[in-house]
Design a protein around this motif. Sequence first.
Motif, PDB file in Angstrom:
ATOM      1  N   ARG A  99       0.839  -1.201   0.000  1.00 22.47           N
ATOM      2  CA  ARG A  99       0.000   0.000   0.000  1.00 22.47           C
ATOM      3  C   ARG A  99       0.870   1.246   0.000  1.00 22.47           C
ATOM      4  NH1 ARG A  99      -4.180  -0.443   4.537  1.00 22.47           N
ATOM      5  NH2 ARG A  99      -5.129  -1.747   2.932  1.00 22.47           N
TER       6      ARG A  99
ATOM      7  N   ALA B  99       0.162   5.571   0.326  1.00 25.97           N
ATOM      8  CA  ALA B  99      -0.888   6.534   0.656  1.00 25.97           C
ATOM      9  C   ALA B  99      -0.323   7.941   0.690  1.00 25.97           C
ATOM     10  CB  ALA B  99      -1.505   6.198   2.013  1.00 25.97           C
TER      11      ALA B  99
ATOM     12  N   GLN C 163      -5.072   6.623  -1.840  1.00 29.45           N
ATOM     13  CA  GLN C 163      -4.367   5.380  -1.529  1.00 29.45           C
ATOM     14  C   GLN C 163      -4.414   4.422  -2.715  1.00 29.45           C
ATOM     15  OE1 GLN C 163      -5.095   3.657   2.457  1.00 29.45           O
ATOM     16  NE2 GLN C 163      -6.089   2.019   1.330  1.00 29.45           N
TER      17      GLN C 163
END
Length: 188
Positions: A147, A149, A167
């Motif tokens: 991930r 972000a 994100q």
Amino acid sequence: VGKAICASVNELELIGMMLLISLPFGLWAQSEGEIEEEGKHSIGLVISHAHSFQGIDGMGGRQVIVLPMWGLDYNYRLNAQWALGLHVDVIVESFAVERVGSEDEILERTYPVAPALMGFYKWNAHWQVGFGGGFEWSEEESLALNRVALEYGLPIREKLELVGVLQYDWRWDAYDTWSLGIGVLRSF
């Protein structure tokens, strides 16, 4: 093979776009002493929508799907610029997606929960970028994910902050989502 190459090119374009968007804000970066430290811990609630280009409609055709998502975020601030966090996202809908690199394989997902350990760098009073990894659990199959972000925080009260979040999640050899959300963060 062609679709897999196109999918990776699209991912690279999105990463490049996020970096280009965030580059000018780095010019406004402040020194470590200028960023106020309000609290070591923070917890936040984010509402957003996850978008996937690999969605499958009811007829078996491919389409972009938009899925409602909640996020529960905990952060521990190491100093004025660095933080570690556990960010848990829950897509509150069941859906189907086409597995990346496969034209035939369809993944069913039932209310997936995706916790990720994140590291954040805050380069000024409002902007921070985070990178991390974790898993997405669903009753059908668990998937590893990474991930990234980009977050913008705006103080609204003492120890309360309004947060905007952009994100992108990569589920390894499965599917990708990007999301745009808004939330409230409480420091303590």
